[in-house]
Design an enzyme around this catalytic site. Sequence first.
Site, PDB file in Angstrom:
ATOM      1  N   ASP A   1       1.043  -1.352   0.015  1.00 30.01           N
ATOM      2  CA  ASP A   1      -0.040   0.058   0.120  1.00 30.01           C
ATOM      3  C   ASP A   1       0.853   1.319   0.125  1.00 30.01           C
ATOM      4  O   ASP A   1       1.924   1.278   0.335  1.00 30.01           O
ATOM      5  CB  ASP A   1      -0.987   0.169   1.092  1.00 30.01           C
ATOM      6  CG  ASP A   1      -0.191  -0.033   2.577  1.00 30.01           C
ATOM      7  OD1 ASP A   1       0.694  -0.691   2.674  1.00 30.01           O
ATOM      8  OD2 ASP A   1      -0.729   0.853   3.412  1.00 30.01           O
TER       9      ASP A   1
ATOM     10  N   GLU B   1       0.317  -0.734   5.796  1.00 33.04           N
ATOM     11  CA  GLU B   1       1.240  -0.088   6.714  1.00 33.04           C
ATOM     12  C   GLU B   1       1.201   1.545   6.714  1.00 33.04           C
ATOM     13  O   GLU B   1       1.256   1.950   7.743  1.00 33.04           O
ATOM     14  CB  GLU B   1       2.529  -0.307   6.221  1.00 33.04           C
ATOM     15  CG  GLU B   1       3.734   0.013   7.082  1.00 33.04           C
ATOM     16  CD  GLU B   1       4.365   1.364   6.997  1.00 33.04           C
ATOM     17  OE1 GLU B   1       5.041   1.792   7.808  1.00 33.04           O
ATOM     18  OE2 GLU B   1       3.915   1.988   5.855  1.00 33.04           O
TER      19      GLU B   1
END
Length: 480
Positions: A117, A183
Amino acid sequence: MTESHPAAGGTSDPTSTSDALRSAVEAAFPTTIADLTRLVKIPSVSWAAFDDAHVEASAEAVAELVRGLGVFDLVEIRRAAIGEGEGPDAALGKPAVVARRAARNGRPTVLLYAHHDVQPPGDDADWESSPFEPTLRGDRLYGRGAADDKAGVMAHIGAIRALTEVLGTDFDLGIALFIEGEEESGSLSFANFLHENRDLLEADAIVVADSGNWDVETPALTVALRGAVAFRMRVSTLAHASHSGMFGGAVPDAMLAAIQLLATLHDADGSVAVEGLTSADLETPAYDEAQLRAETGLLDGVSPIGRGEILSRIWAQPAITVTGIDAPTVANASNTLVPSVAVRVSARVAPGQRDVDALAAIRSHLEARAPFGAKLEFDAVELGNPFLVDTSGWAVAESNAAMAEAWGKEPVEIGVGGSIPFIAELVAEFPAAQILVTGVEDPDSRAHSPNESLHLGVFQRALLSEALFLARLDERNGDS
């Protein structure tokens, strides 16, 4: 599993293996970059306001690359619940890619971590090229996630590819893979994910590919990370808005109270002025003000803040930043006493202090100094503990040797002012594992900022370092 690649030739000569790995990395590098650009094109922002479908597409793309390696017994996309939720209605975290192959003949197992991500791109006008159209300019690839951390993902995939090109797929090293999908949005399901997938992820050593290097010519192993504390604070002084001409000068507005209160967090030189926040005693390499200015864009005439060695201020001392204010915009400003203002406060915690203790110190400081009796409310708290690496283990020695060979230069042990809070959760779940924090970034990568980029030379050397590291682990006993 397939039989050994014919090119491997069954060699155990370290020099031959090293040369073969270097050649394999170089030969496959165009393919590696092509795969990286395909990942960067996917706008996998994991924040709540963005489309989850892109994060799911990113996970699928990573899983396809991992399956294509042909070395894992299991490759799956999994999720875990956020918090203590259970059952079909529990909120789930973002999709992560996990994989594992079992170790054989006494070899260790290594867990390779990265995240797929990315941060939001911000204003496209601040980018010299579109954030999700990876663009090569000079020796740098530009795009959101090109460095943080899709290059970390591809470093793992590229290193395994090189290893199989030289050793075949029938090597003895155990490898687990964990490519997280949240994250950048707080790793909200991380602890649950580790607990639920403990058997799948357990390893003797863990490589977290989410940090940087000293410069484009010098590798680094991150040995210290600051912790993180963040919260929203609402400052209120009035039950409703009032005319600033009619009542200004007699009653305090919330903006005045907030400004005065926030100013107490720092001394005149910019050092943090909160009693109870601690500093760490870390040795730091030479780093002068000129380098700080070059790497940060500090304007001429604007002075650095804080006390002590510059890197000590960044690596080993606390920092507090006000990262947002909810208040009327200039365009919408009226002659009004604002009744309530919300601010976002982000603090970095020095290694050696617990995040909860730092939060308590900051909150106590603010509550004791609220001007005019302003009312304070705190919510949206986020916490993350700092981390110090034990550099005495065999994994650090093997990693340092691999870096020195790949880069032609001894690695530097560095601290990082930023935080990777989930590392403390890795330590809690796998206390016996040796943790290495590596990365593909350099000081000009500008992660989280417009014009994020990856230096291709750094990337290739970092990839080779990991391939050499994996080959070294394939030659050692798991308990030595």
